[in-house]
Motif scaffolding. Structure first.
Motif, PDB file in Angstrom:
ATOM      1  N   TRP A   1       1.486   0.168   7.870  1.00  0.00           N
ATOM      2  CA  TRP A   1       2.466   0.518   6.895  1.00  0.00           C
ATOM      3  C   TRP A   1       2.699   1.893   7.162  1.00  0.00           C
ATOM      4  CZ3 TRP A   1       0.302   5.067   5.178  1.00  0.00           C
ATOM      5  CH2 TRP A   1      -0.973   5.032   5.095  1.00  0.00           C
ATOM      6  N   ALA A   2       3.811   2.368   6.521  1.00  0.00           N
ATOM      7  CA  ALA A   2       4.479   3.749   6.435  1.00  0.00           C
ATOM      8  C   ALA A   2       4.912   4.388   5.421  1.00  0.00           C
ATOM      9  CB  ALA A   2       5.715   3.694   7.670  1.00  0.00           C
ATOM     10  N   GLN A   3       4.775   5.477   5.113  1.00  0.00           N
ATOM     11  CA  GLN A   3       4.756   5.961   3.638  1.00  0.00           C
ATOM     12  C   GLN A   3       5.082   7.690   4.097  1.00  0.00           C
ATOM     13  OE1 GLN A   3       2.314   4.790   0.593  1.00  0.00           O
ATOM     14  NE2 GLN A   3       2.270   6.619  -0.383  1.00  0.00           N
ATOM     15  N   PRO A   4       6.268   8.309   3.315  1.00  0.00           N
ATOM     16  CA  PRO A   4       6.480   9.602   3.671  1.00  0.00           C
ATOM     17  C   PRO A   4       5.437  10.334   2.507  1.00  0.00           C
ATOM     18  CG  PRO A   4       8.525   8.367   2.844  1.00  0.00           C
ATOM     19  CD  PRO A   4       7.528   7.537   2.857  1.00  0.00           C
TER      20      PRO A   4
ATOM     21  N   LEU B   1       0.980   6.966   8.752  1.00  0.00           N
ATOM     22  CA  LEU B   1       1.052   5.500   9.145  1.00  0.00           C
ATOM     23  C   LEU B   1      -0.174   4.901   8.886  1.00  0.00           C
ATOM     24  CD1 LEU B   1       3.147   5.835  12.556  1.00  0.00           C
ATOM     25  CD2 LEU B   1       4.178   5.212  10.148  1.00  0.00           C
ATOM     26  N   GLY B   2      -0.510   3.683   8.750  1.00  0.00           N
ATOM     27  CA  GLY B   2      -1.865   2.737   8.750  1.00  0.00           C
ATOM     28  C   GLY B   2      -1.707   2.141   9.985  1.00  0.00           C
ATOM     29  N   VAL B   3      -2.702   2.400  10.866  1.00  0.00           N
ATOM     30  CA  VAL B   3      -2.498   1.572  12.216  1.00  0.00           C
ATOM     31  C   VAL B   3      -3.709   0.548  12.299  1.00  0.00           C
ATOM     32  CG1 VAL B   3      -2.057   1.843  14.727  1.00  0.00           C
ATOM     33  CG2 VAL B   3      -1.284   3.525  13.023  1.00  0.00           C
TER      34      VAL B   3
ATOM     35  N   PRO C   1      14.200   4.630   6.340  1.00  0.00           N
ATOM     36  CA  PRO C   1      13.202   3.810   5.614  1.00  0.00           C
ATOM     37  C   PRO C   1      11.957   3.626   6.235  1.00  0.00           C
ATOM     38  CG  PRO C   1      15.581   2.662   5.698  1.00  0.00           C
ATOM     39  CD  PRO C   1      15.408   3.757   6.761  1.00  0.00           C
ATOM     40  N   ALA C   2      10.825   3.403   5.435  1.00  0.00           N
ATOM     41  CA  ALA C   2       9.558   3.353   5.775  1.00  0.00           C
ATOM     42  C   ALA C   2       9.380   2.027   6.523  1.00  0.00           C
ATOM     43  CB  ALA C   2       8.702   3.549   4.673  1.00  0.00           C
TER      44      ALA C   2
END
Length: 273
Positions: free
Chosen positions: A91-94, A6-8, A71-72
């Motif tokens: 954002w979120a990403q596997p 995750l980007g926080v 889903p992200a």
């Protein structure tokens, strides 16, 4: 199990830093509580770089493992539903199981935003540092050059620092100023916002704020640019200037190899002066 990154982003004014504490008043505590409510299971995160009380984050990166397959985009919207207004997942990403938010980072970036003005900050209080006297750009640039490369940064290390080694490689220091076109009628110089950017393989506890204290002393003419080299060589915290305010310090984010395919910045990055 799926590993997610995750980007926080966060405004650190109201919190006791990143790392979880018994008080529960940290960014990590708030994020993990929100993730737990959305995921309906306990979530433990690992971050790219811990920030102190009052320090802000524009792209803190964390990773965690979850048995859920969602889903992200739902991780972004769902987690943000349970976060306070001054913290947001961008954002979120596997990511592959071998990805590690801290260990996979090849560098880290920070910015310090400093208001040079005869009047203290108001609407941006807590989000910028402040100096009353004008600063000499050339003097600070000359001083900063002494810090570039691999050095023992003990002189800029907090006593509570837990890093295994004080030797770090400072790859870049950028110094710029964006000011008003009309000088102050009484002082004869224009208020402006200074932006200092730092990139290194890693940073020590309070390292940037201690460097900022020295740069400002040099910029105000209290010390010469060569004083920075002497402070560095002394390898003693007592040789440097006092630790500067956390208010204007922003963690811009880690730098990863392009192969990981992670975003390099968030929209919040471009908000800074």
């Amino acid at each position: 199990m799926t590993r997610l990154a995750l980007g926080v982003s966060y405004n650190g004014q109201a919190y006791s830093g990143w790392q979880s504490q018994l008080s529960g008043n940290t960014i990590q505590d708030k994020l993990e509580a929100a993730l737990g409510r959305f995921a309906t299971h306990r979530v433990s995160t690992l971050c790219a770089g811990r920030t102190d009380a009052g320090v802000h984050g524009l792209m803190q990166v964390v990773h965690f493992d979850t048995p859920l397959d969602r889903p992200a985009s739902s991780w972004v919207r769902g987690t943000n539903t349970f976060l306070p207004s001054d913290i947001a997942v961008q954002w979120a990403q596997p990511v592959p199981d071998e990805f590690h938010a801290r260990g996979s980072a090849v560098a880290r970036r920070y910015a310090y935003v400093l208001l040079q003005s005869p009047v203290r900050p108001s609407v941006d209080a807590g989000r910028v540092g402040w100096v009353f006297h004008p600063l000499d750009h050339n003097a600070m640039r000359q001083a900063a050059d002494h810090l570039l490369g691999e050095h023992d940064f003990t002189s800029f290390r907090a006593s509570a620092c837990q890093a295994k080694s004080p030797v770090k490689t400072l790859q870049r220091i950028g110094i710029s100023c964006r000011g008003q076109s009309v000088p102050h009628p009484e002082l004869g110089w224009s208020p402006c916002y200074w932006r200092f950017e730092f990139e290194a393989n890693a940073f020590l506890h309070h390292m940037i704020r201690n460097i900022m204290g020295c740069l400002i002393a040099i910029g105000q003419g209290k010390e010469s640019p060569d004083w920075m080299e002497k402070v560095l060589a002394t390898r003693s915290r007592d040789a440097a200037a006092p630790t500067f305010s956390p208010d204007g310090l922003y963690f811009l984010g880690p730098v990863y190899e392009a192969a990981w395919g992670l975003p390099e910045r968030t929209a919040a990055y471009d908000w800074l002066p």
